[in-house]
Design an enzyme around this catalytic site. Structure first.
Site, short mmCIF file in Angstrom:
data_model
loop_
_atom_site.label_atom_id
_atom_site.label_comp_id
_atom_site.label_asym_id
_atom_site.label_seq_id
_atom_site.Cartn_x
_atom_site.Cartn_y
_atom_site.Cartn_z
N SER A 6 -2.40 -4.21 32.84
CA SER A 6 -3.08 -5.40 33.36
C SER A 6 -2.22 -6.63 33.11
CB SER A 6 -4.43 -5.56 32.69
OG SER A 6 -4.97 -6.81 33.07
N HIS A 31 -2.32 -3.71 37.59
CA HIS A 31 -3.71 -4.18 37.69
C HIS A 31 -3.72 -5.71 37.62
CE1 HIS A 31 -8.09 -3.65 37.20
NE2 HIS A 31 -8.03 -4.67 36.34
N ASP A 33 -6.11 -9.08 37.65
CA ASP A 33 -7.47 -9.59 37.43
C ASP A 33 -7.64 -10.99 38.03
OD1 ASP A 33 -8.69 -7.48 35.87
OD2 ASP A 33 -7.22 -7.99 34.32
N MET A 35 -10.22 -14.02 38.50
CA MET A 35 -11.48 -14.54 37.93
C MET A 35 -11.72 -15.95 38.46
SD MET A 35 -10.84 -13.47 34.00
CE MET A 35 -10.40 -11.80 33.53
N HIS A 64 -8.45 -6.56 41.12
CA HIS A 64 -9.83 -6.50 40.60
C HIS A 64 -10.44 -7.89 40.77
CE1 HIS A 64 -12.42 -5.95 36.66
NE2 HIS A 64 -13.16 -6.04 37.75
N MET A 66 -13.08 -10.44 40.22
CA MET A 66 -14.26 -10.83 39.43
C MET A 66 -14.69 -12.19 39.96
SD MET A 66 -12.80 -9.53 35.80
CE MET A 66 -11.19 -9.35 36.53
N MET A 135 -16.27 -0.84 33.98
CA MET A 135 -15.91 -1.83 32.96
C MET A 135 -16.33 -1.31 31.59
SD MET A 135 -14.33 -4.13 34.57
CE MET A 135 -13.99 -5.04 33.08
N GLY A 140 -14.04 -10.73 32.03
CA GLY A 140 -13.78 -12.15 31.83
C GLY A 140 -12.59 -12.41 30.91
N PHE A 141 -12.36 -11.49 30.00
CA PHE A 141 -11.31 -11.72 29.01
C PHE A 141 -10.61 -10.41 28.65
CE2 PHE A 141 -14.67 -14.78 28.49
CZ PHE A 141 -13.99 -16.00 28.52
N GLY A 142 -9.32 -10.52 28.37
CA GLY A 142 -8.60 -9.38 27.82
C GLY A 142 -8.83 -9.33 26.32
N GLY A 143 -8.39 -8.25 25.71
CA GLY A 143 -8.40 -8.16 24.25
C GLY A 143 -9.76 -7.94 23.61
N ASP A 173 -11.56 0.14 32.53
CA ASP A 173 -10.98 -1.20 32.39
C ASP A 173 -11.58 -1.95 31.21
OD1 ASP A 173 -9.62 -3.52 32.82
OD2 ASP A 173 -10.67 -4.07 34.66
N GLY A 174 -10.76 -2.15 30.18
CA GLY A 174 -11.15 -2.96 29.03
C GLY A 174 -11.07 -2.23 27.71
N GLY A 175 -10.27 -2.76 26.80
CA GLY A 175 -10.20 -2.23 25.44
C GLY A 175 -9.56 -0.85 25.32
N GLY A 195 -4.25 -3.87 29.04
CA GLY A 195 -3.67 -5.21 28.99
C GLY A 195 -3.04 -5.48 27.65
#
Ligand code: DX5
Ligand code: ZN
Length: 215
Positions: A6, A31, A33, A35, A64, A66, A135, A140-143, A173-175, A195
């Protein structure tokens, strides 16, 4: 397993360098993102940045969205070079129409669902789509920290896909990190977005390689 780093977690002041790293890596997709500060509480990047990335990207760009009212922008993102576009089910009162719109542009159609959205939301469209972006954090946020409940959603989605004879891929997608990559694959994930796990490493290319080789 397909790996999609990402770009949200990359160094935005050195995007060309970051894209060239991805080009030279074992990554399958990039990927991206998008937003809007309305659908999610953050603003990332827009069309001119995607167009600029396309000039360097040798891997398919997985966009993606959002954003609210994605139907206003899917054509522009397709023209900017997206290979796949995912819209959020929660942002689309006319999801079926939105999917047809993306497919008519010759782009792979994806639907993203938030952690609180049930997999059953997709039952009437699963045959029409190429990709489900599950998701595993609130967008909304990475990390952010991976939500463990994702595993049971993957299993449920895998069974829906099987029942309906759909060829949709399951993207997480995410974490995503070293610890959950193998259990995610075992549960039935086809694509892992990563990401921070990739870009905070001193050797992102090596991290991508490690993800690609998970067993
Ligand atoms: C979250 C984005 C993700 C994000 C993943 O809203 O959709 O794609 O970039 O980042 P990590 O892997 O750091 O959770
Ligand atoms: Zn994303």
């Amino acid at each position: 397993m397909l790996i999609a780093p990402s770009i949200l977690a990359a160094d935005f002041a050195n995007l060309q360098h970051e894209i060239e790293m991805i080009n030279a890596s074992a990554a399958d997709w990039i990927h991206i993102d998008i937003m809007d500060g309305v659908f999610v509480p953050n603003i990332s990047m827009g069309l001119p940045v995607v167009e600029a990335m396309k000039r360097h990207a040798k891997k398919p760009m997985d966009v993606h969205l959002m954003i609210v009212q994605p139907e206003k922008y899917v054509e522009a993102f397709a023209k900017a070079g997206a290979a796949s576009i995912s819209v959020h089910a929660e942002a689309c009162p006319h999801l079926h129409r939105n999917i047809q719109q993306i497919k008519a542009l010759g782009v792979k159609a994806g639907v993203a669902i938030n952690p609180h959205t049930s997999v059953s939301t997709l039952s009437e469209v699963i045959q029409d789509i190429d990709l489900v972006c599950l998701m595993s954090v609130n967008p909304g946020f990475g990390g952010q920290k991976f939500i463990e409940r994702t595993y049971s959603k993957i299993k449920e989605l895998k069974s829906l896909i099987g029942q309906c004879g759909s060829s949709a891929l399951i993207e997480i997608d995410g974490g995503v990190n070293q610890d959950n990559a193998t259990p995610l694959m075992t549960a039935g994930a086809d694509v892992l977005v990563a990401g921070n796990f990739v870009f905070t490493s001193p050797n992102p290319k090596e991290v991508i390689e490690r993800l690609k080789n998970i067993k």
